[in-house]
Design a protein around this motif. Structure first.
Motif, short mmCIF file in Angstrom:
data_model
loop_
_atom_site.label_atom_id
_atom_site.label_comp_id
_atom_site.label_asym_id
_atom_site.label_seq_id
_atom_site.Cartn_x
_atom_site.Cartn_y
_atom_site.Cartn_z
N SER A 135 0.82 -1.21 0.00
CA SER A 135 0.00 0.00 0.00
C SER A 135 0.85 1.26 0.00
N HIS A 182 -4.67 2.59 2.23
CA HIS A 182 -4.42 2.62 3.66
C HIS A 182 -3.11 1.89 3.94
N ILE A 191 -3.30 -1.52 5.86
CA ILE A 191 -4.15 -2.60 5.34
C ILE A 191 -3.47 -3.19 4.12
N GLU A 241 -5.26 -4.24 -0.46
CA GLU A 241 -5.54 -2.84 -0.81
C GLU A 241 -6.82 -2.65 -1.60
N TYR A 261 -10.37 -2.18 0.44
CA TYR A 261 -10.40 -0.89 1.15
C TYR A 261 -10.64 0.27 0.18
N LYS A 311 -13.68 2.88 0.13
CA LYS A 311 -13.41 4.28 0.43
C LYS A 311 -13.91 5.20 -0.67
N ASN A 334 -7.13 -8.89 7.43
CA ASN A 334 -7.13 -7.67 6.63
C ASN A 334 -8.52 -7.23 6.20
N THR A 393 -10.26 -3.82 7.37
CA THR A 393 -10.87 -2.91 6.39
C THR A 393 -12.27 -2.50 6.84
N TYR A 394 -13.08 -3.47 7.25
CA TYR A 394 -14.43 -3.16 7.69
C TYR A 394 -14.44 -2.20 8.88
N GLU A 403 -12.76 0.33 9.33
CA GLU A 403 -12.69 1.71 8.86
C GLU A 403 -14.07 2.29 8.55
#
Length: 286
Positions: free
Chosen positions: A73, A175, A178, A181, A184, A188, A223, A227-228, A230
């Motif tokens: 990332s 991120h 994370i 990638e 996420y 986002k 991971n 991610t969740y 966030e």
């Protein structure tokens, strides 16, 4: 460069893919689309990747940098800072592009200026480049944040992602903590109100080999749940959380029973589904 051909920056982060990187870069350099900026960053490979890429960079004159390992990332974010394109592709150094992929995705994004990113279908190949099996091809569609979070529609595969740089920058890039990638960044960007486009074209070959991260269940679980987190303020967070745990429990039950037992302990009775019962059967009798 034709005025109608906006610049596309292709960022390839390489880590120990010496045996695959030449095929990957060749598929980018041979694209039918004329306006491409290729950025290749080696992230601390211990094999011959640097030597292979260096030779290709001298021959084809693309940007190449070798660095100490900082993670995927962070490396992609570094590439985004360098990139000058209106559109950005982040591409795995073990995968291969269809030769008209960029041409098709530029046209799709130009025709749909509200999209933050788009993707499409892919074919799986093995270490030697042989297509593995017949695969389902999904038709054209659009996804929003809830579609991605809850898996209501087929998600756009990582090897086919094509970003509008504006959307990628508004999302703050990838991120750094994370390691998976793609999920996420799709969440986002779509959380900012950008739709995601799904094309019915086959855009890339995804290479299946012993080191694919999706085969490491604990890595995947850690991971995806990270991610969740966030997006834990979203009302569908817990639904997505337990849906994913149930799905991974079923997968782990016949192959990694200790991990499956850990997952089952995290699923309350009220969140049991048919998948949970199927997983319990596999855990006990599989």
């Amino acid at each position: 460069m034709a005025e109608s051909s906006p610049l596309v920056s292709v960022i390839v982060a390489c880590y120990n893919h010496a045996q695959y990187i030449e095929a990957c870069l060749s598929s980018i350099l041979r694209q039918t689309y004329p306006a491409i900026e290729l950025i290749v960053i080696d992230d601390g490979s211990k094999d011959a990747s640097v030597e292979v890429i260096s030779a290709l960079a001298k021959q084809h004159n693309f940007y190449f940098e070798a660095q100490a390992n900082i993670g995927l990332s962070a490396t992609l974010n570094k590439g985004i800072e360098i990139a000058k394109g209106e559109y950005i592709i982040t591409f795995g150094s073990d995968d291969i592009m269809m030769l008209d992929r960029i041409e098709k995705q530029v046209a799709h994004m130009q025709a749909n200026p509200d999209l933050g990113l788009c993707g499409g279908n892919m074919l799986k190949i093995n270490e030697h480049g042989t297509i593995l099996s017949r695969q389902k091809v999904n038709g054209e569609d659009r996804l929003n944040f809830e579609d991605v979070l809850l898996g209501r529609k087929e998600g756009t595969p990582a090897p086919t992602l094509f970003f509008r740089k504006e959307a990628l920058e508004k999302a703050g890039g990838f991120h750094p903590e994370i390691k998976l990638e793609d999920l996420y960044i799709e969440l986002k960007i779509s959380s900012l109100g950008y739709p995601i486009g799904y094309m019915n074209d086959i855009l890339a070959y995804y290479r299946v080999h012993p080191n694919n991260t999706y085969k490491n269940y604990r890595y995947m679980i850690d991971n995806v749940l990270r991610t969740y987190e966030e997006f834990s303020d979203h009302p569908d967070y817990w639904q997505a959380y337990y849906k994913f745990l149930n799905s991974m429990f079923v997968k782990c039950a016949p192959k990694d029973k200790p991990l499956a037992r850990e997952l089952l302990k995290q699923i309350p009775l009220r969140e049991y589904r048919m998948k949970t019962l199927k997983g319990i059967g596999r855990l006990l009798f599989g």
